[in-house]
Design a protein around this motif. Structure first.
Motif, short mmCIF file in Angstrom:
data_model
loop_
_atom_site.label_atom_id
_atom_site.label_comp_id
_atom_site.label_asym_id
_atom_site.label_seq_id
_atom_site.Cartn_x
_atom_site.Cartn_y
_atom_site.Cartn_z
N GLY A 108 3.78 -1.56 -0.59
CA GLY A 108 4.55 -1.44 -1.51
C GLY A 108 5.83 -0.44 -0.67
N ARG A 109 6.75 -0.62 -0.91
CA ARG A 109 7.56 0.02 0.14
C ARG A 109 8.39 1.15 -0.23
NH1 ARG A 109 12.39 -3.73 -2.48
NH2 ARG A 109 13.13 -3.01 -4.30
N GLU A 110 7.85 2.03 -1.58
CA GLU A 110 8.24 2.69 -2.67
C GLU A 110 7.15 3.88 -1.95
OE1 GLU A 110 10.06 5.98 -4.87
OE2 GLU A 110 10.53 4.12 -3.23
N ALA A 111 5.32 3.41 -1.53
CA ALA A 111 4.72 4.21 -1.56
C ALA A 111 4.33 4.22 -0.06
CB ALA A 111 3.28 3.09 -1.74
N LEU A 112 5.49 3.37 0.67
CA LEU A 112 5.55 3.19 2.45
C LEU A 112 7.20 4.53 2.54
CD1 LEU A 112 5.50 0.46 3.88
CD2 LEU A 112 3.40 1.87 4.76
N ARG A 113 7.83 4.40 1.69
CA ARG A 113 9.13 5.37 1.46
C ARG A 113 8.52 7.66 1.31
NH1 ARG A 113 11.68 8.72 -0.81
NH2 ARG A 113 11.05 8.18 -2.83
N LEU A 114 8.28 7.45 0.00
CA LEU A 114 7.17 7.99 -0.01
C LEU A 114 5.91 9.44 1.15
CD1 LEU A 114 6.27 8.21 -3.77
CD2 LEU A 114 7.92 9.39 -2.74
N ALA A 115 5.02 8.40 1.99
CA ALA A 115 4.39 8.82 2.52
C ALA A 115 4.90 9.46 4.09
CB ALA A 115 3.65 6.82 3.48
N ARG A 116 5.95 7.85 3.77
CA ARG A 116 7.15 8.75 5.97
C ARG A 116 7.78 9.30 4.91
NH1 ARG A 116 6.65 7.77 10.04
NH2 ARG A 116 6.69 8.98 10.68
N GLU A 117 8.06 10.47 3.86
CA GLU A 117 8.84 11.44 3.53
C GLU A 117 7.69 12.97 4.40
OE1 GLU A 117 11.84 12.42 2.64
OE2 GLU A 117 12.67 10.40 1.96
N ILE A 118 6.53 12.32 3.84
CA ILE A 118 5.64 13.09 3.67
C ILE A 118 4.77 13.50 5.24
CG2 ILE A 118 3.04 13.82 3.38
CD1 ILE A 118 3.82 12.42 0.32
#
Length: 288
Positions: A108-118
């Motif tokens: 999911g794009r939100e999971a991937l967005r959060l992962a990128r931030e981390i």
């Protein structure tokens, strides 16, 4: 909850949920609690298909290894690994080794967005607090034991895992208290160590392990300047120091500061500092 997961024992489960009319964008897809002992175990982040997803893997016993974009990590008890696919990395068990861990796979794009931030802030290996590890373990156990989960429940599990990582990476820090993300620190260090070289944005994006567009946005948000503006500012700062601390000529200073030639350096310096390089040097010496 970590104790409860360990008591549950080794297990793997892949969730199948009906497609939602209104798509959700952070979903726990599968989970497991496994051990590998004296066997071939290796995952290449560029050979797991083209559909993007992420893996969270927490080591409980033994040791694994991670080669992440050429940087080597030891994954020992207490370490939590976060990687996205596709990406240039490999995590594996060394020959004769033993590795025990639990893991979650999310998409999911939100999971991937959060992962990128981390990843931008903490890199691919985190040291979480016990409470955060318990939250990840609880989510893993919930995936393994859920009965007929709905899309909403699966999304809640996905967000629960990402929220635990978020708290581990960022805690209660405000933006003002947060240091530069690790990716940006790498880029700034590279710029400072290579000012006399050609510093193209694409090359800097590769060092940050980001696409060009995402890198420009992240760099500008973190440093308050675009990459090209930041590089120019650093070059002018170096030129100023060389003008004031040495007797080097304009051409030599231009080369050491990364300008293509003396004429271009003089033109840019005059525009930014209000005086030609040698005039600037003379003025400062007179003032001193």
């Amino acid at each position: 909850m970590l104790t409860s997961l360990l008591e549950h024992g080794f297990d793997i489960r892949h969730l199948t949920v009906p497609r939602s009319v209104a798509p959700l964008h952070c979903m726990a897809v599968s989970a497991g609690y496994e051990q590998r002992r004296n066997e071939v175990y290796s995952w290449d982040g560029m050979k797991r298909g083209t559909a993007p997803f992420l893996v969270i893997q927490h080591t409980t016993r033994g040791e694994g290894r991670l080669d992440y974009a050429g940087v080597q990590y030891r994954l020992t008890p207490g370490n939590t690994m976060l990687v996205t696919m596709p990406h240039a990395h490999r995590y594996y068990l060394e020959r004769g080794g033993h590795w025990e861990y639990f893991w979650l796979l999310l998409n999911g794009r939100e999971a991937l967005r959060l992962a990128r931030e981390i990843l931008d802030t903490s890199g691919p290996v985190l040291s979480l607090a016990d409470t955060q590890i318990d939250r990840l373990a609880a989510t893993t156990l919930d995936v393994l034991t859920a009965t007929d989960p709905t899309p909403g429940q699966v999304s809640v599990l996905g967000y629960g895992a990402m929220a635990a990582l978020h708290d581990g990476a960022f805690g209660t820090r405000t933006p003002e208290e947060t240091t530069l993300p690790a990716a940006m620190e790498r880029v700034v260090a590279f710029i400072d160590n290579n000012l006399s070289s050609t510093l193209q944005v694409g090359r800097l994006a590769n060092i940050a392990e980001m696409s060009r567009g995402h890198f420009v946005r992240r760099f500008t948000a973190s440093l308050g300047q675009s990459p090209s503006e930041f590089v120019l500012a650093r070059r002018l700062e170096r030129a100023e120091r060389l003008l004031l601390a040495t007797e080097m000529g304009v051409g030599e200073i231009a080369g050491l500061a990364g300008f293509s030639n003396a004429n271009y350096f003089a033109k840019v310096f005059r525009r930014k500092r209000g005086a030609a390089p040698l005039e600037y040097r003379a003025t400062r010496f007179e003032a001193g």
